[in-house]
Design a protein around this motif. Sequence first.
Motif, PDB file in Angstrom:
ATOM      1  N   ASP A  99      33.105   4.930   8.608  1.00 58.70           N
ATOM      2  CA  ASP A  99      34.089   3.861   8.504  1.00 58.70           C
ATOM      3  C   ASP A  99      34.597   3.611   9.927  1.00 58.70           C
ATOM      4  O   ASP A  99      35.007   4.295  10.779  1.00 58.70           O
ATOM      5  N   PRO A 100      34.532   2.314  10.152  1.00 53.72           N
ATOM      6  CA  PRO A 100      34.817   1.621  11.383  1.00 53.72           C
ATOM      7  C   PRO A 100      36.428   1.412  11.529  1.00 53.72           C
ATOM      8  O   PRO A 100      37.128   1.380  10.635  1.00 53.72           O
ATOM      9  N   ASP A 101      36.883   1.220  12.813  1.00 54.55           N
ATOM     10  CA  ASP A 101      38.127   0.859  13.051  1.00 54.55           C
ATOM     11  C   ASP A 101      38.259  -0.667  12.976  1.00 54.55           C
ATOM     12  O   ASP A 101      39.064  -1.262  12.463  1.00 54.55           O
ATOM     13  N   ALA A 102      37.230  -1.247  13.812  1.00 52.23           N
ATOM     14  CA  ALA A 102      37.102  -2.693  13.447  1.00 52.23           C
ATOM     15  C   ALA A 102      35.637  -2.992  13.490  1.00 52.23           C
ATOM     16  O   ALA A 102      34.998  -2.545  13.970  1.00 52.23           O
ATOM     17  N   VAL A 103      35.594  -4.373  12.816  1.00 52.87           N
ATOM     18  CA  VAL A 103      34.360  -4.811  12.858  1.00 52.87           C
ATOM     19  C   VAL A 103      34.247  -6.408  13.431  1.00 52.87           C
ATOM     20  O   VAL A 103      35.093  -7.309  12.929  1.00 52.87           O
ATOM     21  N   PHE A 104      33.007  -6.740  13.834  1.00 49.16           N
ATOM     22  CA  PHE A 104      32.748  -7.856  14.184  1.00 49.16           C
ATOM     23  C   PHE A 104      31.418  -8.219  13.542  1.00 49.16           C
ATOM     24  O   PHE A 104      30.452  -7.606  13.605  1.00 49.16           O
ATOM     25  N   VAL A 105      31.598  -9.419  12.952  1.00 49.64           N
ATOM     26  CA  VAL A 105      30.420 -10.052  12.126  1.00 49.64           C
ATOM     27  C   VAL A 105      29.959 -11.238  12.763  1.00 49.64           C
ATOM     28  O   VAL A 105      30.951 -12.418  12.719  1.00 49.64           O
ATOM     29  N   GLY A 106      28.621 -11.355  13.141  1.00 51.34           N
ATOM     30  CA  GLY A 106      28.398 -12.440  13.758  1.00 51.34           C
ATOM     31  C   GLY A 106      27.290 -13.153  13.045  1.00 51.34           C
ATOM     32  O   GLY A 106      26.490 -12.611  12.208  1.00 51.34           O
ATOM     33  N   GLY A 107      27.081 -14.497  13.100  1.00 48.88           N
ATOM     34  CA  GLY A 107      25.942 -14.807  12.163  1.00 48.88           C
ATOM     35  C   GLY A 107      26.134 -15.448  10.963  1.00 48.88           C
ATOM     36  O   GLY A 107      27.567 -15.478  10.829  1.00 48.88           O
ATOM     37  N   GLY A 108      25.413 -15.878  10.202  1.00 48.72           N
ATOM     38  CA  GLY A 108      25.744 -16.605   8.831  1.00 48.72           C
ATOM     39  C   GLY A 108      24.522 -16.544   7.884  1.00 48.72           C
ATOM     40  O   GLY A 108      24.211 -17.641   7.562  1.00 48.72           O
ATOM     41  N   GLY A 109      23.876 -15.530   7.860  1.00 50.36           N
ATOM     42  CA  GLY A 109      23.025 -15.332   6.927  1.00 50.36           C
ATOM     43  C   GLY A 109      23.490 -15.346   5.405  1.00 50.36           C
ATOM     44  O   GLY A 109      24.693 -15.723   5.220  1.00 50.36           O
ATOM     45  N   GLY A 110      22.518 -15.337   4.536  1.00 47.72           N
ATOM     46  CA  GLY A 110      22.660 -15.721   3.076  1.00 47.72           C
ATOM     47  C   GLY A 110      23.575 -14.562   2.512  1.00 47.72           C
ATOM     48  O   GLY A 110      24.377 -14.962   1.588  1.00 47.72           O
ATOM     49  N   GLU A 111      23.966 -13.406   2.954  1.00 48.54           N
ATOM     50  CA  GLU A 111      24.733 -12.321   2.531  1.00 48.54           C
ATOM     51  C   GLU A 111      25.818 -12.272   3.400  1.00 48.54           C
ATOM     52  O   GLU A 111      26.586 -10.961   3.238  1.00 48.54           O
ATOM     53  N   LEU A 112      26.403 -13.476   3.946  1.00 49.76           N
ATOM     54  CA  LEU A 112      27.660 -13.137   4.878  1.00 49.76           C
ATOM     55  C   LEU A 112      28.655 -12.818   3.992  1.00 49.76           C
ATOM     56  O   LEU A 112      29.602 -11.918   4.535  1.00 49.76           O
ATOM     57  N   GLU A 113      29.137 -13.446   2.890  1.00 49.67           N
ATOM     58  CA  GLU A 113      30.204 -13.000   1.984  1.00 49.67           C
ATOM     59  C   GLU A 113      30.201 -11.623   1.567  1.00 49.67           C
ATOM     60  O   GLU A 113      31.128 -10.886   1.619  1.00 49.67           O
ATOM     61  N   PRO A 114      29.209 -11.152   0.875  1.00 44.45           N
ATOM     62  CA  PRO A 114      29.172  -9.607   0.549  1.00 44.45           C
ATOM     63  C   PRO A 114      29.378  -8.556   1.969  1.00 44.45           C
ATOM     64  O   PRO A 114      29.837  -7.775   1.622  1.00 44.45           O
ATOM     65  N   VAL A 115      28.603  -8.926   2.772  1.00 43.74           N
ATOM     66  CA  VAL A 115      29.130  -8.326   4.126  1.00 43.74           C
ATOM     67  C   VAL A 115      30.322  -8.341   4.712  1.00 43.74           C
ATOM     68  O   VAL A 115      31.031  -7.137   4.926  1.00 43.74           O
ATOM     69  N   VAL A 116      30.833  -9.537   4.813  1.00 47.73           N
ATOM     70  CA  VAL A 116      32.431  -9.481   5.136  1.00 47.73           C
ATOM     71  C   VAL A 116      33.297  -8.846   4.171  1.00 47.73           C
ATOM     72  O   VAL A 116      34.033  -7.934   4.447  1.00 47.73           O
ATOM     73  N   ALA A 117      32.953  -8.779   2.725  1.00 49.99           N
ATOM     74  CA  ALA A 117      33.728  -7.968   1.950  1.00 49.99           C
ATOM     75  C   ALA A 117      33.702  -6.481   2.199  1.00 49.99           C
ATOM     76  O   ALA A 117      34.664  -5.685   2.089  1.00 49.99           O
ATOM     77  N   LEU A 118      32.513  -6.138   2.428  1.00 55.38           N
ATOM     78  CA  LEU A 118      32.226  -4.645   2.381  1.00 55.38           C
ATOM     79  C   LEU A 118      32.925  -4.131   3.658  1.00 55.38           C
ATOM     80  O   LEU A 118      33.783  -3.170   3.829  1.00 55.38           O
ATOM     81  N   CYS A 119      32.867  -4.811   4.851  1.00 57.54           N
ATOM     82  CA  CYS A 119      33.375  -4.513   6.217  1.00 57.54           C
ATOM     83  C   CYS A 119      34.930  -4.607   6.075  1.00 57.54           C
ATOM     84  O   CYS A 119      35.592  -3.840   6.375  1.00 57.54           O
ATOM     85  N   ALA A 120      35.526  -5.611   5.304  1.00 54.69           N
ATOM     86  CA  ALA A 120      37.044  -5.744   4.992  1.00 54.69           C
ATOM     87  C   ALA A 120      37.514  -4.575   4.338  1.00 54.69           C
ATOM     88  O   ALA A 120      38.639  -3.990   4.286  1.00 54.69           O
ATOM     89  N   ARG A 121      36.522  -4.089   3.100  1.00 54.36           N
ATOM     90  CA  ARG A 121      37.225  -2.835   2.520  1.00 54.36           C
ATOM     91  C   ARG A 121      37.263  -1.366   3.261  1.00 54.36           C
ATOM     92  O   ARG A 121      38.039  -0.820   3.189  1.00 54.36           O
ATOM     93  N   ARG A 122      36.156  -1.400   4.278  1.00 51.23           N
ATOM     94  CA  ARG A 122      36.087  -0.216   5.114  1.00 51.23           C
ATOM     95  C   ARG A 122      36.848  -0.196   6.446  1.00 51.23           C
ATOM     96  O   ARG A 122      36.909   0.981   6.840  1.00 51.23           O
ATOM     97  N   ALA A 123      37.145  -1.399   7.111  1.00 55.73           N
ATOM     98  CA  ALA A 123      37.673  -1.266   8.211  1.00 55.73           C
ATOM     99  C   ALA A 123      39.151  -1.034   8.282  1.00 55.73           C
ATOM    100  O   ALA A 123      40.077  -1.172   7.290  1.00 55.73           O
ATOM    101  N   ARG A 124      39.614   0.095   9.143  1.00 54.40           N
ATOM    102  CA  ARG A 124      40.874   0.436   9.157  1.00 54.40           C
ATOM    103  C   ARG A 124      42.084  -0.456   9.621  1.00 54.40           C
ATOM    104  O   ARG A 124      43.146  -0.455   9.394  1.00 54.40           O
ATOM    105  N   ARG A 125      41.324  -1.393  10.501  1.00 57.07           N
ATOM    106  CA  ARG A 125      42.277  -2.200  11.346  1.00 57.07           C
ATOM    107  C   ARG A 125      42.166  -3.646  11.120  1.00 57.07           C
ATOM    108  O   ARG A 125      42.966  -4.470  11.047  1.00 57.07           O
ATOM    109  N   ALA A 126      40.731  -4.093  11.680  1.00 61.86           N
ATOM    110  CA  ALA A 126      40.480  -5.432  11.912  1.00 61.86           C
ATOM    111  C   ALA A 126      39.106  -5.917  11.345  1.00 61.86           C
ATOM    112  O   ALA A 126      38.211  -5.155  11.721  1.00 61.86           O
ATOM    113  N   VAL A 127      38.941  -7.016  10.758  1.00 57.58           N
ATOM    114  CA  VAL A 127      37.505  -7.601  10.925  1.00 57.58           C
ATOM    115  C   VAL A 127      37.564  -8.853  11.576  1.00 57.58           C
ATOM    116  O   VAL A 127      38.498  -9.917  11.245  1.00 57.58           O
TER     117      VAL A 127
END
Length: 412
Positions: free
Chosen positions: A319-347
């Motif tokens: 699990d990360p403390d923070a996540v950076f998501v760059g780019g905009g592929g077809g899986e952007l929304e599920p990627v952001v959702a997963l990162c938001a669930r697991r990030a301890r502080r920020a996305v």
Amino acid sequence: MISVVGAGTGAAPVDGPDWRGVSLAVGARRHLEAAGVPPGVRRVVLGPLAPALDAVAAQLASGGRVVVLASGDPGFFGIVRVLAERFGPRALEVRPAVPSVAAAFARAGLPWDDAAVVSAHGRDPRTAVNVCRAHPKTAVLTGPGAGPAELGAALAGTGLPRTLVVASALGSPGERVEWLSPAEAAARAWPDEVNVVLCLDESRALAAAPRALAGPPRPPAQWALPEEAFEHRDSMITKYEVRALALARLGPRRGDLVWDVGAGSGSVAVECARLGAAAIAVERTADGAERCRANAAAHGVDVQTVHGSAPGALERLPDPDAVFVGGGGGELEPVVALCARRARRAVVVTLAALDRVPAVRAALASAGLRCDGVLLHSSRLAPLPGDVVRLAARNPVFVLWGTRPATEGAPS
């Protein structure tokens, strides 16, 4: 008066306490047994701190001296802190011995003025693991559930060059100092007598020059480096203006773990690592993953690079403390959702397409993050003939971020 006496790396104090006028002795059972406590002195065996501190307070109120026995240097991740908080520094007479960290580095034949030192004793071990990931020379004070096996298991699959030096029972007849790979340490059952684990990149175990400031290297004076500082493909790199804002919202710091998802060149991961955080770059293309590794090596930082596509490639990462998501592929929304669930502080998410902003904000908010963002549109100075300049506009970029409310303004 409270005499706080360090017992070295063994059980017995290097210089025995002066027992004249002492009415109470406090310490671990092995320290009390080795110190030769006189028969008339009441003993309190350290377990939970509160009863021991209450016993010290009661003894001071009725008169008489108190001796507190502790390992090594009791002012270094030791009992001096709580005693000073409760009774005040002027009530203490501290006689330190050699700390276990210094003894472990001495056994390894290495200086330690350039080492990161982290305690995992009674603390969340993830901080120690992240410091070991990020720094080539780290000492970990071990504890239950945070010993060589746990550290080795956390580091074994990272691909980072690490050797563990396990120092057990320092200062005793059974002292052992062993050099192992993380995988070897993970496969062993370890006794409770492990004092310290040194985590080393052996190729960088010696600082390049004499140091004036102890501890790991200071964070760089410059960040949000120009694009030319990184190898990249066809300008496919997070521009430095965007990177500056992203780093400010990620807040990478020593002991943190940051994911850079859709890393491309790995510029964000490298910058986070330069600022002291552990970093994992996740990149779906083989040539992009290789660029991430090359950029990390060029900047002298450790970045674990994962070649794979998100969100699947994220499932087995810590699990990360923070996540950076760059780019905009077809899986952007599920990627952001997963990162938001697991990030301890920020996305933090960067994207160019206006149409995707609502879905990204919804994905951040659905995980309980507080959302905000800007449209960043910058113009850089560009030279013109005649020694004059013009403004060269950059493509506008949305920078969205979500912060977990409980962590806003939290100290390091």
